[in-house]
Structure formats: structure tokens, C-alpha cells
Design a protein around this motif. Structure first.
Motif, PDB file in Angstrom:
ATOM      1  N   GLN A 255      48.806  61.115  66.073  1.00 49.86           N
ATOM      2  CA  GLN A 255      49.063  61.029  67.225  1.00 49.86           C
ATOM      3  C   GLN A 255      51.155  60.805  67.543  1.00 49.86           C
ATOM      4  N   LEU A 256      51.618  59.923  66.117  1.00 52.75           N
ATOM      5  CA  LEU A 256      52.936  60.795  66.551  1.00 52.75           C
ATOM      6  C   LEU A 256      52.813  62.235  66.379  1.00 52.75           C
ATOM      7  N   VAL A 257      53.080  62.961  65.337  1.00 53.50           N
ATOM      8  CA  VAL A 257      53.663  64.698  65.494  1.00 53.50           C
ATOM      9  C   VAL A 257      52.654  65.148  66.585  1.00 53.50           C
ATOM     10  N   LEU A 330      63.514  62.504  65.572  1.00 54.75           N
ATOM     11  CA  LEU A 330      64.082  61.627  65.126  1.00 54.75           C
ATOM     12  C   LEU A 330      64.142  60.556  66.444  1.00 54.75           C
ATOM     13  N   ASP A 331      64.966  60.849  67.803  1.00 53.89           N
ATOM     14  CA  ASP A 331      65.352  59.911  68.954  1.00 53.89           C
ATOM     15  C   ASP A 331      63.557  60.022  69.221  1.00 53.89           C
ATOM     16  N   LEU A 332      62.857  60.978  69.573  1.00 56.00           N
ATOM     17  CA  LEU A 332      61.429  60.773  69.889  1.00 56.00           C
ATOM     18  C   LEU A 332      60.467  59.525  69.056  1.00 56.00           C
ATOM     19  N   LEU A 333      60.647  59.980  67.994  1.00 53.57           N
ATOM     20  CA  LEU A 333      59.747  59.532  67.294  1.00 53.57           C
ATOM     21  C   LEU A 333      60.432  57.243  67.320  1.00 53.57           C
ATOM     22  N   GLN A 336      58.899  56.474  70.247  1.00 45.95           N
ATOM     23  CA  GLN A 336      57.485  55.680  69.863  1.00 45.95           C
ATOM     24  C   GLN A 336      57.199  54.768  69.238  1.00 45.95           C
ATOM     25  N   LEU A 337      58.479  54.546  68.207  1.00 47.67           N
ATOM     26  CA  LEU A 337      57.841  53.197  67.595  1.00 47.67           C
ATOM     27  C   LEU A 337      59.247  51.991  67.578  1.00 47.67           C
ATOM     28  N   ASN A 338      59.515  51.920  68.969  1.00 46.55           N
ATOM     29  CA  ASN A 338      60.144  51.102  68.888  1.00 46.55           C
ATOM     30  C   ASN A 338      60.086  49.482  69.224  1.00 46.55           C
TER      31      ASN A 338
END
Length: 364
Positions: A255-257, A330-333, A336-338
Motif C-alpha cells: 500500500q505504501l508503494v 522520500l518526502d511522501l513516505l 505517510q509514516l508520520n
């Protein structure tokens, strides 16, 4: 070293360089017979089988990987060269100069499950055989249950586990634990364990060796009896896994991808015009980033992730893609993983390392 010894060493190094160049030429021509003839001629001229393996074939194989990374040869050419080297090693074992007397010790050599780089452990197996060990070379991608069954059936003195791809480290850890639980000591080797073997130690291996000769020296020192521990778990070696961050992130990898690719298309609408192949490559690149993020969470090592990101940046530059193009992913991940503090730490470190590579003023 005496002056005469220096001259002999220089002459030998020159001979090895000439043979390496001839083998490289044969590989680039996809000429298996010329490759075999090259190493046989070297052995007939006095080069030992071990030196052919470690001073000729091994560095030439390293060059194969380097040339692929620099985009000077294709994946197909890399595979063809590796296959020829593998067959040359097999032929070398039957050369009269490749015969050896065994001293009785037995070693099982195997790649961990999912690890398909079989040439490094193949070289190890042949060197150990030349040095008198009885070797069971089990090849690439050995499922751990089958490995354990083999150990119980044949009872080697030591298991040599090879892992070249860092994303297979959790599998390597499971294999180490399983072998030791069955009563067999583990000697770890391969690029995935780190240049100094730090990941082998972190995962509880009994020993680590950076090369075949060191492996033989370590094997000859012997190992104490392995104490079998019932219900030993990975968390016993890696207590940070108690936070469940690795488990949660790895389970959400797909889902992250998917989300990252979709968000990138929103940020850069021109991506919607990508060809099917370009879209596939983008998803694969994001997938590799997520895979290395998860294994870095497993090991809890910033350098594992930052080294991968900077290596990927170098690969992209070799293919005409700006290194800074990795920043948006990297910024988008990171967004999402905040809620995952260790992921945030790893992503910050990777972005900082990437800025160093791409330059402070670079942008995607």
C-alpha cells in the motif's frame, strides 16, 4: 620482504592482471570455451587453482557487477557473464591442478532463502574444498526447513550461510536461529552482512568471514558446541523489534508503494503520460526504497538505508536521471509514516545523505 620476493610478487600480479583481462574479454564475447581455456592455460603455467578462483574469477565477477551499475552492460549481459563464470568454476574443479585431499571436516554452504547470488558461496565452496574440507554446496535460495533437514541428515561441523542482498537479512536471521536451535554453529558471509560483519554479529551468527581464505582460517579454529535454546525468537537478538514498527511497516509495504506512486502522479502530472515500462520502473524503484526501509527498521541501522539511497542515486545518474528525483518519494513516505518514529529517523537521514550527493540546491 626481500627484493627478490618483491619482484616475484610483482610478476605474479602482472600475470594475474593479464589473465583477468583475457577472461573479461571472453565474458564480453559470451565465449565460454575461451573463458575456460584462459583459466586452464593459467593453471598449466603454474597459477594455483585457488589463485584462479580468488585473484582472477572473483575480481572479474566484481567487475561484471560494477559495469552493470555504471550502465555499461545490460542485465542480460551480466547474467550471461555470471553463468559462464559459474560453468568455468565447475570445469576447474575437474582440472588435475584442482584436486585436493580431504582432512575430514565437513561444511554445508548455502544461500539463505530468497538469495539468488550463488557465485560468492560457490567460490567459497571450491576454496574450502581445495583446502581439504568436505563441502556440501546447496546453492541458491535454500528454504530454511530444507536446510535444517539436510543438517540433521548429514551432520556437518558448521553451516556457512551466504547473503548478498540486504533485504534478505530477516530471512538470514531466521536461518541463523534455526541452525543454532538445531545444534549447528553458523559462519556468516556475503555483502549483506556489512563490510565489517556488523550485521552478522547483530543477528547472532557464531562467526563472520569477509572472504574465503579468512573463512578457512576461522573454520580451522573450530567452534564450541552450540547450546540449543528452545523457542528462541528474533527479538532475543533485536530487542527494538518490540515496538512492532518493522512488522507494521512491512505489512503495509504494498500500500505504501501504491500510495506513493499515486501521490507522485498528483505532484507531477507529466508522470501520467509515462509509458507502461516507465510506470513499471517507477513502481519498482519505490518498491526497492520501501524494502530497504523495512529491513533497516529490522536491523535498526541508519547507514543501511542511507547507503542504499546514495547507491540508487548513483545508479540513476549513470542512467541519466537526476539524483534529486528521489527526494519526492522520500518526502511522501515521510508523510505517510508520520506516526512511526524510527521510520522518520531513517527517512530524515536518507534525505540528508541524498542532499549531500545531489547538492544543496538540487530539486526534483
Amino acid at each position: 620482504m626481500r627484493p627478490n620476493d618483491t619482484g616475484v610478487a610483482a610478476s605474479r600480479a602482472t600475470d594475474e592482471l593479464v589473465v583477468r583481462e583475457r577472461l573479461w574479454s571472453a565474458l564480453t564475447d559470451r565465449d565460454e570455451f575461451a573463458a575456460a581455456a584462459t583459466v586452464f592455460a593459467a593453471m598449466d603455467a603454474g597459477m594455483t587453482a585457488e589463485d584462479v578462483l580468488l585473484e582472477v574469477i572473483a575480481p572479474v565477477q566484481h567487475k561484471v557487477g560494477t559495469e552493470w551499475a555504471a550502465n555499461r552492460i545490460t542485465v542480460a549481459q551480466e547474467h550471461a557473464a555470471t553463468a559462464i563464470n559459474d560453468r568455468v568454476i565447475a570445469a576447474l574443479a575437474h582440472h588435475p591442478a584442482g584436486k585436493a585431499q580431504t582432512h575430514g571436516g565437513r561444511v554445508a554452504v548455502a544461500c539463505v532463502d530468497g538469495e539468488w547470488h550463488a557465485l560468492p558461496p560457490r567460490l567459497l565452496s571450491e576454496v574450502l574444498r581445495l583446502r581439504g574440507w568436505q563441502v556440501d554446496f546447496l546453492g541458491a535460495q535454500v528454504p530454511t526447513p530444507h536446510l535444517i533437514a539436510h543438517l540433521h541428515q548429514h551432520g556437518p561441523d558448521v553451516v556457512a550461510l551466504s547473503c548478498s542482498i540486504p533485504t534478505r537479512l530477516p530471512t538470514a536471521h531466521a536461518a541463523i536461529v534455526a541452525c543454532q536451535s538445531a545444534g549447528f554453529p553458523v559462519l556468516a558471509g556475503g555483502a549483506a552482512f556489512g563490510r565489517d560483519g556488523r550485521f552478522a554479529r547483530r543477528l547472532g551468527a557464531d562467526a563472520w568471514a569477509p572472504d574465503a581464505r579468512t573463512a578457512d582460517e576461522r573454520l580451522n579454529r573450530g567452534f564450541p558446541a552450540v547450546r540449543r535454546v528452545r523457542n528462541r525468537q528474533p527479538i532475543d537478538d533485536l530487542p527494538h523489534l518490540v515496538d512492532q514498527e518493522y512488522t507494521l511497516v512491512s505489512r503495509s509495504a504494498a500500500q505504501l508503494v501504491k500510495s506513493t506512486v499515486a501521490d507522485l502522479e498528483d505532484r507531477f502530472p507529466t508522470m501520467r503520460a509515462y509509458s507502461t515500462q516507465q510506470q513499471q520502473h517507477t513502481a519498482e524503484d519505490i518498491g526497492h526504497i520501501v524494502d530497504f526501509l523495512t529491513v533497516s527498521l529490522y536491523i535498526d541501522d541508519d547507514a543501511l538505508f542511507t547507503d542504499f539511497i546514495t547507491w540508487t542515486a548513483e545508479i540513476l545518474v549513470a542512467r541519466g536521471v537526476p539524483a534529486a528525483s528521489l527526494h519526492p518519494a522520500l518526502d511522501l513516505l515521510t508523510v505517510q509514516l508520520n506516526e512511526f518514529p524510527r521510520s522518520q529517523r531513517l527517512l530524515r537521514a536518507a534525505n540528508d545523505a541524498l542532499t549531500t550527493v545531489a547538492g544543496p540546491g538540487a530539486s526534483a
